[in-house]
Design a protein around this motif. Sequence first.
Motif, PDB file in Angstrom:
ATOM      1  N   UNK A 406      66.600  26.102  46.487  1.00 42.90           N
ATOM      2  CA  UNK A 406      66.762  26.042  47.863  1.00 42.90           C
ATOM      3  C   UNK A 406      65.992  25.089  48.690  1.00 42.90           C
ATOM      4  N   UNK A 407      64.857  25.100  48.318  1.00 40.88           N
ATOM      5  CA  UNK A 407      63.854  24.280  48.965  1.00 40.88           C
ATOM      6  C   UNK A 407      64.260  22.519  49.231  1.00 40.88           C
ATOM      7  N   UNK A 408      65.051  22.297  48.087  1.00 45.66           N
ATOM      8  CA  UNK A 408      65.718  20.874  48.297  1.00 45.66           C
ATOM      9  C   UNK A 408      66.925  21.021  48.887  1.00 45.66           C
ATOM     10  N   UNK A 409      67.940  21.957  48.598  1.00 46.78           N
ATOM     11  CA  UNK A 409      69.376  22.128  48.970  1.00 46.78           C
ATOM     12  C   UNK A 409      69.296  22.255  50.571  1.00 46.78           C
ATOM     13  N   UNK A 410      68.245  22.747  50.995  1.00 44.63           N
ATOM     14  CA  UNK A 410      68.214  23.617  52.566  1.00 44.63           C
ATOM     15  C   UNK A 410      67.941  22.254  53.454  1.00 44.63           C
ATOM     16  N   UNK A 411      67.378  20.958  52.698  1.00 44.91           N
ATOM     17  CA  UNK A 411      66.812  19.986  53.660  1.00 44.91           C
ATOM     18  C   UNK A 411      67.352  18.726  53.507  1.00 44.91           C
ATOM     19  N   UNK A 416      73.620  11.810  49.886  1.00 44.22           N
ATOM     20  CA  UNK A 416      72.651  10.855  50.539  1.00 44.22           C
ATOM     21  C   UNK A 416      72.831   9.692  49.420  1.00 44.22           C
ATOM     22  N   UNK A 417      72.530   8.398  50.023  1.00 44.35           N
ATOM     23  CA  UNK A 417      72.347   7.318  49.028  1.00 44.35           C
ATOM     24  C   UNK A 417      71.133   6.975  48.701  1.00 44.35           C
ATOM     25  N   UNK A 438      51.932  12.008  54.121  1.00 44.59           N
ATOM     26  CA  UNK A 438      51.790  13.587  53.934  1.00 44.59           C
ATOM     27  C   UNK A 438      53.179  14.098  53.737  1.00 44.59           C
ATOM     28  N   UNK A 439      54.182  13.584  53.866  1.00 45.32           N
ATOM     29  CA  UNK A 439      55.537  14.398  53.353  1.00 45.32           C
ATOM     30  C   UNK A 439      55.578  14.120  51.784  1.00 45.32           C
ATOM     31  N   UNK A 440      55.158  12.957  51.137  1.00 45.45           N
ATOM     32  CA  UNK A 440      55.052  12.754  49.922  1.00 45.45           C
ATOM     33  C   UNK A 440      53.823  13.872  49.187  1.00 45.45           C
ATOM     34  N   UNK A 441      53.020  14.162  49.949  1.00 44.04           N
ATOM     35  CA  UNK A 441      52.071  15.311  49.344  1.00 44.04           C
ATOM     36  C   UNK A 441      52.709  16.627  49.319  1.00 44.04           C
ATOM     37  N   UNK A 442      53.496  17.007  50.280  1.00 48.32           N
ATOM     38  CA  UNK A 442      54.330  18.297  50.621  1.00 48.32           C
ATOM     39  C   UNK A 442      55.224  18.379  49.240  1.00 48.32           C
ATOM     40  N   UNK A 443      55.832  17.253  49.126  1.00 43.24           N
ATOM     41  CA  UNK A 443      56.923  17.215  48.071  1.00 43.24           C
ATOM     42  C   UNK A 443      56.025  17.525  46.709  1.00 43.24           C
ATOM     43  N   UNK A 463      62.506  11.704  48.672  1.00 44.73           N
ATOM     44  CA  UNK A 463      62.104  12.642  49.609  1.00 44.73           C
ATOM     45  C   UNK A 463      61.274  12.309  50.634  1.00 44.73           C
ATOM     46  N   UNK A 464      60.287  11.521  50.559  1.00 46.63           N
ATOM     47  CA  UNK A 464      59.254  11.178  51.267  1.00 46.63           C
ATOM     48  C   UNK A 464      59.795  10.328  52.567  1.00 46.63           C
ATOM     49  N   UNK A 465      60.767   9.459  52.177  1.00 47.76           N
ATOM     50  CA  UNK A 465      61.284   8.569  53.077  1.00 47.76           C
ATOM     51  C   UNK A 465      63.071   8.821  53.332  1.00 47.76           C
ATOM     52  N   UNK A 466      63.317  10.086  53.278  1.00 44.09           N
ATOM     53  CA  UNK A 466      64.402  10.456  53.632  1.00 44.09           C
ATOM     54  C   UNK A 466      64.543  10.439  55.321  1.00 44.09           C
ATOM     55  N   UNK A 467      65.841   9.628  55.757  1.00 43.62           N
ATOM     56  CA  UNK A 467      65.885   9.491  56.920  1.00 43.62           C
ATOM     57  C   UNK A 467      64.919   8.635  57.661  1.00 43.62           C
ATOM     58  N   UNK A 468      64.372   7.775  56.716  1.00 46.34           N
ATOM     59  CA  UNK A 468      63.522   6.742  57.445  1.00 46.34           C
ATOM     60  C   UNK A 468      63.444   5.511  56.504  1.00 46.34           C
TER      61      UNK A 468
END
Length: 536
Positions: A406-411, A416-417, A438-443, A463-468
């Motif tokens: 759920x941590x992945x599927x909820x966010x 996504x490509x 920081x996002x990388x550390x979180x994941x 994950x870290x660059x999702x949307x970026x």
Amino acid sequence: MRRRAADYRRPVRKRFSCWIWALLGLFCIAGFVLFVVQHNHHHEDRVEQPTLERSARDVQLRHERFNFTKEISSVTSYARQLAEQMTLAKAYVIIAKEHNNLHLAWELSSKIRKCQFLLSKAAMTEEPITLNEAEPIIKGMSSLIYKAQDAHYDIATTIMTMKSHIQALEERANAATVQSTFFGQLAAEALPKNLHCVTLKLMADWIKETPLQELADDNKNSPRLVDNNLYHFCIFSDNLLAVSVVINSTVSNADHPKQLVFHIVTNGVNYGAMQAWFLSNDFKGSMVEVQNVEDLTWLNASYSPVVKQLAEEDSWAYYFKGSADINVEPKFRNPKYISLLNHLRFYIPEIYPQLEKVVFLDDDVVVQKDLTTLFSLDLHGNANGAVETCLEAFHRYYKYLNFSNSIISSKIDPQACGWAFGMNIFDLVAWRKANVTGRYHYWQEQNADRTLWKLGTLPPGLLAFYGLTEPLDRRWHVLGLGYDLNIDNRLIESAAVVHFNGNLKPWLKFGIGRYRPLWERYVNQTHSYLQDCVII
């Protein structure tokens, strides 16, 4: 003397008249014979040529019409009967051997060889098998099969035996596949001994030649290293020759190579050799900086979750002591995943705090175009510019990440490509603003038990660059030269960067020969160390 009376005189001889008539007769006969022969010859030419042509056409048409595949699948053909009998006979050979009936097994094998010979002959000559050819073999084979059945090798026994043999063969095939993959992975991870040879020679130079060390110290203070008006590239690797090819190919295709600055980070083992090589060779006036990852003291377990995980005992056991999980692919046990060099790409803003834009290059790429125009691309506020890889469905996010969690599927959107590491333009200002590290550390903390993804740097990168991430034109970065044998030549020629991702690296003997020249052209083969160590 008195003349005789006229009545008693001999008639006068006509000496030439008979010869003339004889010759005329011979000429007439010869002329007639020549006429007849010549007439028949022309007639034969007119008749024989079409006959030969018609015969050749018939043979050609017969060959065109004959299809061995269709022949052997036809229920009425002798080839089909022979193939079916041969298959059944092979089963009885196995059963006969298991029952120690070696004579029967030998007889069956002999008939099988004759059957194979006849089928091969038909395939090569492109002519169907005739009754005269097939009849003795079919009768002999039938007799032996009946003999085998009479010896209590019934159908039930045959089926059970064949099932067990099929299962055993499948297990052997699977084991061979796993072993082949493992050995291929092992070979890809190993550095060839000739590259070790070069490294050792350069290390000796670094230790003996004090001027090289003094020059390296001077370069650390060069203002070019922090000048944002120049074009900065970073490479993290322990492969000296591969890094040299990346830099050489980049400067060779740059319009203004003196404006290029390369930042290399390597490990302590290769640091001296890297310094000696890049200080003693000129790359068209470009600047090359070499750092030791061990000098990045701030990158420690208290700051970085990945450093902490890499230091844990179970991580080393997973790679070097094996794992009970047979479902984990061998490539995911590659020790490069526990190399800190592989994770430095997520700490570029910290390693180069004064820089604003950097192009990241893997050590298995070759640059074919001027890359400086990457720095002028509009990334629309994104931190990462990369080539997307979702032209095929298996390169979407759901193929890399565990969406049952759920941590992945909820966010994250599973459709996504995906995109590629290996040639990326990073806007470090946008990176710092979005706190990508920081996002990388979180994941990484969420994946401490390896349930969100297996291994590697691409999944946490997605994950870290999702949307970026800003998608780049596909021609900037063409992948697959380390495993795909069928990449379109036009795509390769138009590519700014070609990537030898995969196990078949160009510096290895089993690299793909078709692509190897793309890499070899940027190896400085005139260097004495490369010649002494026979690199190519």
